[in-house]
Scaffold this active site. Sequence first.
Site, PDB file in Angstrom:
ATOM      1  N   ASP A 109       0.825  -1.209   0.000  1.00 40.05           N
ATOM      2  CA  ASP A 109       0.000   0.000   0.000  1.00 40.05           C
ATOM      3  C   ASP A 109       0.860   1.260   0.000  1.00 40.05           C
ATOM      4  OD1 ASP A 109      -1.121  -2.169   2.128  1.00 40.05           O
ATOM      5  OD2 ASP A 109      -2.727  -1.474   0.824  1.00 40.05           O
TER       6      ASP A 109
ATOM      7  N   GLU B 216       1.234  -6.026  -5.050  1.00 39.74           N
ATOM      8  CA  GLU B 216       0.884  -5.170  -6.183  1.00 39.74           C
ATOM      9  C   GLU B 216       2.056  -4.324  -6.668  1.00 39.74           C
ATOM     10  OE1 GLU B 216      -2.286  -1.575  -7.111  1.00 39.74           O
ATOM     11  OE2 GLU B 216      -2.989  -3.430  -6.217  1.00 39.74           O
TER      12      GLU B 216
END
Length: 380
Positions: A20, A276
């Site tokens: 994140d 990610e």
Amino acid sequence: MPSLNTRWDIFCTVVDNYGDIGVTWRLARQLVAEHSLAVRLWVDDLRAFERICPEIDINAAQQWQQGVEVRHWPSEWLPIDAADVVIAAFACQLPSAYMDVMAEREKPPLWLNLDYLSAEDWVTGCHGLPSVKYKSVQKIFFFPGFRPGTGGLLRERGLLEQRRKFQRDAQAQRQFLQGLGIERAPDAQLISLFAYENAGLASWLDVLAAGATPTHLLVPEGRILGDVARWLGVESLAVGAIDVRQALTVQVLPFIRQDQYDHLLWCCDFNAVRGEDSFVRAQWAGRPMLWHIYQQDEDIHLDKLDAFLALYTKGLSPAAAHAMNGLWQAWSAGQPIGDQWLSARKHWPELQENAEAWCLEQGLQADLAAALVQFYLNWI
């Protein structure tokens, strides 16, 4: 381009250690450096932030790093003006007091939910659609993605040109690796391994150790280290540890900053990544890769995995696509991948060409930061 006085607020709650904050930190820096925006990055966990940006003062409520105003997200919210553009990264919940301030503005801000990356078909249809509304402020879905009609991927200006230049410069690569204490043998394949815990690792290491080609496995600090240590038969592994088993050399690297990690991926012949941020950066490396997707309840992450593989392997022959699908699916399921690795190696030149072609194809789309700025310009 929006006015230099335009202020953007990005809110980040650290859920998965570094993914994140990795995404939001890259985005904040790019918005400042390439679009001359005033950006505040609100982060609830500065210790995790410090791992990718060692200059961070974990005790500071407010500081500036690389042109970005970094604010610690306090448990007790103090009165503060709302920005012109408010980005809630990965559906994080904004402080109620801040939402009230947004609603009190004469002109409500553009409120975006920057969602998780997915290749699923429905993403294109939902990108840019309204979400919930709070008083006078409408939240809008903003999806990164791999297809036209999405927000694209994070990619700094000139990144692919820098990568190609670096990969053509053997001396630059050698100097970079030596700076990390890595001495690569001329005939060794270089593999990076950044993953969650995975029971399938042992079978892969068995195959690499028994292989005819020497392998130098680089393992940055992270959750997979425990599995590596168990395979080696040691209690633990510290940064700097080097262990040789037959054709396999295992080396533990420190957790490195983002630009260094990019260069590490560019040096390697194959990259195993997770989450990610590192997933996207491995695609920009233009090298064959393996993704350990973050597991979600009811196995909905497998839908995301299948959707990406359908796009990523589209240009491969049926045999090569089958091999890659088998490798990725087994890895994400925590199953042995030794046989799948050997199958994939049979198609190595094709996998290399496909990785570069995929990178160039994605590079034709607008990058995420530019897409966000253009969305704001269209909105006003």
